[in-house]
Scaffold this motif. Structure first.
Motif, PDB file in Angstrom:
ATOM      1  N   VAL A  80     -11.027 -20.872  -4.876  1.00 26.49           N
ATOM      2  CA  VAL A  80     -11.292 -21.762  -6.002  1.00 26.49           C
ATOM      3  C   VAL A  80      -9.948 -22.143  -6.594  1.00 26.49           C
ATOM      4  CG1 VAL A  80     -12.106 -21.817  -8.390  1.00 26.49           C
ATOM      5  CG2 VAL A  80     -13.599 -20.970  -6.596  1.00 26.49           C
ATOM      6  N   LEU A  81      -9.678 -23.443  -6.632  1.00 27.51           N
ATOM      7  CA  LEU A  81      -8.406 -23.929  -7.189  1.00 27.51           C
ATOM      8  C   LEU A  81      -8.584 -24.005  -8.701  1.00 27.51           C
ATOM      9  CD1 LEU A  81      -7.711 -26.655  -4.484  1.00 27.51           C
ATOM     10  CD2 LEU A  81      -6.924 -24.268  -4.558  1.00 27.51           C
ATOM     11  N   LEU A  82      -8.179 -22.939  -9.362  1.00 27.45           N
ATOM     12  CA  LEU A  82      -8.555 -22.744 -10.758  1.00 27.45           C
ATOM     13  C   LEU A  82      -8.097 -23.862 -11.692  1.00 27.45           C
ATOM     14  CD1 LEU A  82     -10.132 -20.821 -12.523  1.00 27.45           C
ATOM     15  CD2 LEU A  82      -8.064 -19.458 -12.837  1.00 27.45           C
ATOM     16  N   PRO A  83      -6.938 -24.491 -11.493  1.00 30.84           N
ATOM     17  CA  PRO A  83      -6.563 -25.597 -12.383  1.00 30.84           C
ATOM     18  C   PRO A  83      -7.550 -26.762 -12.373  1.00 30.84           C
ATOM     19  CG  PRO A  83      -4.633 -24.802 -11.228  1.00 30.84           C
ATOM     20  CD  PRO A  83      -5.816 -24.126 -10.593  1.00 30.84           C
ATOM     21  N   ASN A  84      -8.392 -26.823 -11.332  1.00 29.46           N
ATOM     22  CA  ASN A  84      -9.398 -27.884 -11.257  1.00 29.46           C
ATOM     23  C   ASN A  84     -10.604 -27.620 -12.146  1.00 29.46           C
ATOM     24  OD1 ASN A  84      -8.004 -29.385  -9.370  1.00 29.46           O
ATOM     25  ND2 ASN A  84      -9.105 -28.573  -7.613  1.00 29.46           N
ATOM     26  N   HIS A  85     -10.708 -26.438 -12.739  1.00 36.27           N
ATOM     27  CA  HIS A  85     -11.955 -26.034 -13.359  1.00 36.27           C
ATOM     28  C   HIS A  85     -11.744 -25.364 -14.705  1.00 36.27           C
ATOM     29  CE1 HIS A  85     -13.728 -26.733  -9.404  1.00 36.27           C
ATOM     30  NE2 HIS A  85     -12.767 -25.996  -8.904  1.00 36.27           N
ATOM     31  N   SER A  86     -12.799 -25.326 -15.477  1.00 35.88           N
ATOM     32  CA  SER A  86     -12.877 -24.450 -16.629  1.00 35.88           C
ATOM     33  C   SER A  86     -13.077 -23.021 -16.140  1.00 35.88           C
ATOM     34  CB  SER A  86     -14.057 -24.870 -17.512  1.00 35.88           C
ATOM     35  OG  SER A  86     -14.528 -23.790 -18.271  1.00 35.88           O
ATOM     36  N   ALA A  87     -12.239 -22.105 -16.599  1.00 33.67           N
ATOM     37  CA  ALA A  87     -12.415 -20.703 -16.222  1.00 33.67           C
ATOM     38  C   ALA A  87     -13.793 -20.196 -16.639  1.00 33.67           C
ATOM     39  CB  ALA A  87     -11.314 -19.851 -16.847  1.00 33.67           C
ATOM     40  N   TYR A  88     -14.277 -20.706 -17.743  1.00 31.65           N
ATOM     41  CA  TYR A  88     -15.596 -20.291 -18.238  1.00 31.65           C
ATOM     42  C   TYR A  88     -16.696 -20.689 -17.248  1.00 31.65           C
ATOM     43  CZ  TYR A  88     -19.431 -19.678 -21.611  1.00 31.65           C
ATOM     44  OH  TYR A  88     -20.572 -19.272 -22.255  1.00 31.65           O
ATOM     45  N   ALA A  89     -16.628 -21.920 -16.733  1.00 30.09           N
ATOM     46  CA  ALA A  89     -17.622 -22.374 -15.762  1.00 30.09           C
ATOM     47  C   ALA A  89     -17.551 -21.549 -14.483  1.00 30.09           C
ATOM     48  CB  ALA A  89     -17.424 -23.856 -15.460  1.00 30.09           C
ATOM     49  N   VAL A  90     -16.338 -21.258 -14.021  1.00 33.47           N
ATOM     50  CA  VAL A  90     -16.178 -20.440 -12.817  1.00 33.47           C
ATOM     51  C   VAL A  90     -16.769 -19.050 -13.034  1.00 33.47           C
ATOM     52  CG1 VAL A  90     -14.486 -19.344 -11.287  1.00 33.47           C
ATOM     53  CG2 VAL A  90     -14.162 -21.723 -12.010  1.00 33.47           C
ATOM     54  N   ALA A  91     -16.527 -18.469 -14.208  1.00 30.64           N
ATOM     55  CA  ALA A  91     -17.073 -17.140 -14.509  1.00 30.64           C
ATOM     56  C   ALA A  91     -18.596 -17.155 -14.491  1.00 30.64           C
ATOM     57  CB  ALA A  91     -16.556 -16.659 -15.861  1.00 30.64           C
ATOM     58  N   GLU A  92     -19.193 -18.205 -15.019  1.00 30.04           N
ATOM     59  CA  GLU A  92     -20.650 -18.294 -14.998  1.00 30.04           C
ATOM     60  C   GLU A  92     -21.178 -18.429 -13.574  1.00 30.04           C
ATOM     61  OE1 GLU A  92     -22.013 -20.167 -19.241  1.00 30.04           O
ATOM     62  OE2 GLU A  92     -21.403 -21.583 -17.693  1.00 30.04           O
ATOM     63  N   GLN A  93     -20.549 -19.294 -12.781  1.00 28.49           N
ATOM     64  CA  GLN A  93     -21.011 -19.511 -11.410  1.00 28.49           C
ATOM     65  C   GLN A  93     -20.937 -18.230 -10.583  1.00 28.49           C
ATOM     66  OE1 GLN A  93     -18.350 -22.599 -10.199  1.00 28.49           O
ATOM     67  NE2 GLN A  93     -19.279 -24.138 -11.556  1.00 28.49           N
ATOM     68  N   PHE A  94     -19.790 -17.577 -10.631  1.00 33.02           N
ATOM     69  CA  PHE A  94     -19.629 -16.368  -9.823  1.00 33.02           C
ATOM     70  C   PHE A  94     -20.338 -15.175 -10.448  1.00 33.02           C
ATOM     71  CE2 PHE A  94     -16.776 -19.068  -7.630  1.00 33.02           C
ATOM     72  CZ  PHE A  94     -16.657 -18.539  -6.360  1.00 33.02           C
ATOM     73  N   GLY A 130      -2.857 -23.330 -19.027  1.00 31.16           N
ATOM     74  CA  GLY A 130      -2.132 -22.950 -17.831  1.00 31.16           C
ATOM     75  C   GLY A 130      -2.846 -21.869 -17.048  1.00 31.16           C
ATOM     76  N   PHE A 131      -2.354 -21.607 -15.841  1.00 28.15           N
ATOM     77  CA  PHE A 131      -3.017 -20.635 -14.962  1.00 28.15           C
ATOM     78  C   PHE A 131      -3.030 -19.244 -15.583  1.00 28.15           C
ATOM     79  CE2 PHE A 131      -3.507 -17.716 -11.425  1.00 28.15           C
ATOM     80  CZ  PHE A 131      -4.489 -18.331 -10.668  1.00 28.15           C
ATOM     81  N   ASP A 132      -1.947 -18.848 -16.251  1.00 35.19           N
ATOM     82  CA  ASP A 132      -1.921 -17.533 -16.893  1.00 35.19           C
ATOM     83  C   ASP A 132      -3.080 -17.376 -17.873  1.00 35.19           C
ATOM     84  OD1 ASP A 132       0.360 -16.862 -15.532  1.00 35.19           O
ATOM     85  OD2 ASP A 132       1.716 -17.145 -17.222  1.00 35.19           O
ATOM     86  N   GLN A 133      -3.294 -18.404 -18.673  1.00 36.70           N
ATOM     87  CA  GLN A 133      -4.370 -18.357 -19.658  1.00 36.70           C
ATOM     88  C   GLN A 133      -5.738 -18.349 -18.982  1.00 36.70           C
ATOM     89  OE1 GLN A 133      -1.766 -20.446 -19.794  1.00 36.70           O
ATOM     90  NE2 GLN A 133      -0.646 -19.647 -21.571  1.00 36.70           N
ATOM     91  N   GLN A 134      -5.869 -19.134 -17.912  1.00 32.02           N
ATOM     92  CA  GLN A 134      -7.149 -19.162 -17.205  1.00 32.02           C
ATOM     93  C   GLN A 134      -7.467 -17.806 -16.573  1.00 32.02           C
ATOM     94  OE1 GLN A 134      -6.375 -22.727 -14.659  1.00 32.02           O
ATOM     95  NE2 GLN A 134      -8.329 -23.414 -15.488  1.00 32.02           N
ATOM     96  N   LEU A 135      -6.464 -17.179 -15.969  1.00 34.02           N
ATOM     97  CA  LEU A 135      -6.676 -15.872 -15.353  1.00 34.02           C
ATOM     98  C   LEU A 135      -7.054 -14.835 -16.410  1.00 34.02           C
ATOM     99  CD1 LEU A 135      -6.608 -13.998 -12.910  1.00 34.02           C
ATOM    100  CD2 LEU A 135      -4.135 -13.744 -13.262  1.00 34.02           C
TER     101      LEU A 135
END
Length: 329
Positions: A80-94, A130-135
Motif C-alpha cells: 500500500v503506497l501510504l502517501p496515496n491514502h488516508s492512514a485512517y482509511a487504510v486502518a479501517e480496511q485492513f 508526511g509518511f512519519d505522521q501517517q505511520l
C-alpha cells in the motif's frame, strides 16, 4: 545455507491481450491456492493506478477473496503506497480483513506514490501529512487506543503486521529505525540488495511488533523446463513495458506469440537485457546456482517471488521450480 528461508509471492495481476481484468484477478486467486499447497508463506498484491495492464489497484479489496480462498497463507499488500491514502482509511480496511482472518493479514507499506502525478493527486492523503505522521497514526489506530480522539473500527484482536517495502538503503534504514520488517525490491532495482539489507540489520531497533530484524528481498523469477522457454515467457512482460512507454500507455500486455513475432531494436534489446539479466530467468539448472549465490550475498530471512508470464500453467510451474530450488540451496 544454515537457516531455512521462507518463500512468498508478490503479485501484480497482469492483464494479457485477449483477457479482461477479471480474468487476471481470478488467476491471482487460483495462484494463491496453488502456492499455498507448495508451502509458500505469504501472498502479497501490489498497488498500481491508471495502468490497464496491471489489475492491482486496491490491495485490500483483492486480499479479501484471496484470504477466503486459502487456509493458512498470510495475505497482504506489497505495498500500500501510504502517501496515496488516508492512514485512517487504510486502518479501517485492513482492520476488517484482520478481524475476519486473525493472524493472517500483512500490511506492507511503501513511501512513494507510484503511478502518474494525475492519479496520485486524486488519491492523496487529504490532510497532506508526511509518511512519519501517517505511520504513527496507523500504529496508534492498531494499538487499540485510537489516535487523536478517533478509533478505526473494527479493532482486530490481532492487528495486521506492518512492513516497509523499498528499493534503497535509505528505506532499509528507515524500516530498521522504526522496528519494521523490511523487503528490498530487487525486482525494481537490481544490485542493491546486499548493501540495503546489511544497513537494515545494522540499524535495526526493536519495536513492540518486531523484536528481531526480518530482512527480505523481492525478485523476479521465471523458471521453465528450458532456458529458451523461460526467456520467451519472460520477454512478454518486458515487451509490454516497452509498448506502454513508447506506443500506448493504456496497452495491456502482449501474448507470448505476439512477443515472439516482434523484432526488437538494439535499444529495445538493451532495455530487455536491463530488466531480465539481474533477475532469475532460465531452467532450474541455470537459476539454482545464481539464486544460491544471491541468497549467500543477501542472507534474506524471506524471499518474495514475482512471476509475470502470459501462460498461467507455466506461471504455477515456475513457482513449483522455485520452491524446489530454494529448498535445495
Amino acid at each position: 545455507m544454515t537457516q531455512e528461508i521462507a518463500i512468498s509471492v508478490h503479485d501484480t495481476a497482469p492483464v494479457w491481450r485477449g483477457d479482461r481484468a477479471g480474468d487476471a484477478l481470478r488467476r491471482s486467486i487460483e495462484l494463491a491456492k496453488a502456492v499455498e499447497d507448495l508451502g509458500y508463506r505469504r501472498y502479497w498484491v501490489a498497488e498500481h493506478h491508471s495502468t490497464p495492464a496491471l489489475a492491482t489497484s486496491s490491495p485490500a479489496v483483492l486480499a479479501g477473496p484471496i484470504l477466503a480462498s486459502t487456509r493458512s497463507l498470510r495475505v497482504g499488500s506489497g505495498a500500500v503506497l501510504l502517501p496515496n491514502h488516508s492512514a485512517y482509511a487504510v486502518a479501517e480496511q485492513f482492520g476488517v480483513l484482520a478481524s475476519l482472518y486473525p493472524d493472517r493479514v500483512d500490511l506492507g507499506l511503501g513511501r512513494a506514490t507510484g503511478g502518474s502525478p494525475a492519479s496520485a493527486a486524486r488519491l492523496g492523503d487529504p490532510r497532506r501529512t508526511g509518511f512519519d505522521q501517517q505511520l504513527a497514526e496507523l500504529r496508534g489506530l492498531f494499538d487499540g487506543g485510537g489516535h487523536e480522539g478517533v478509533r478505526a473500527v473494527p479493532e482486530p484482536e490481532i492487528p495486521p503486521m506492518l512492513w516497509l517495502v523499498g528499493s534503497s538503503v535509505s528505506s532499509a534504514v528507515y524500516a530498521a529505525q522504526h522496528g519494521l520488517p523490511y523487503v528490498y525490491a530487487h525486482a525494481i532495482v537490481g544490485g542493491g540488495a546486499p548493501q540495503a539489507l546489511n544497513a537494515y540489520r545494522e540499524a535495526f531497533r526493536p519495536s513492540a511488533q518486531q523484536q528481531q530484524p526480518h530482512a527480505s528481498v523481492a525478485v523476479i523469477a521465471v523458471v521453465s523446463d528450458s532456458d529458451e522457454r523461460a526467456a520467451r515467457l519472460a520477454k512478454s512482460f518486458v515487451y509490454g513495458q516497452i509498448l506502454m512507454r513508447t506506443v500506448d500507455p493504456d496497452s495491456v500486455l502482449p501474448t507470448e506469440e505476439e512477443t515472439a513475432a516482434h523484432r526488437f531494436s538494439a535499444q529495445e534489446e538493451n532495455f530487455l537485457r536491463s530488466r531480465i539479466d539481474p533477475q532469475f530467468v532460465g531452467s532450474p539448472d541455470r537459476v539454482a546456482p545464481r539464486l544460491g549465490t544471491f541468497i549467500e550475498e543477501t542472507r534474506p530471512d524471506e524471499l518474495f517471488v514475482l512471476t509475470q508470464v502470459p501462460d498461467h500453467e507455466a506461471r504455477v510451474r515456475s513457482y513449483e521450480h522455485i520452491a524446489k530450488i530454494v529448498a535445495s540451496v
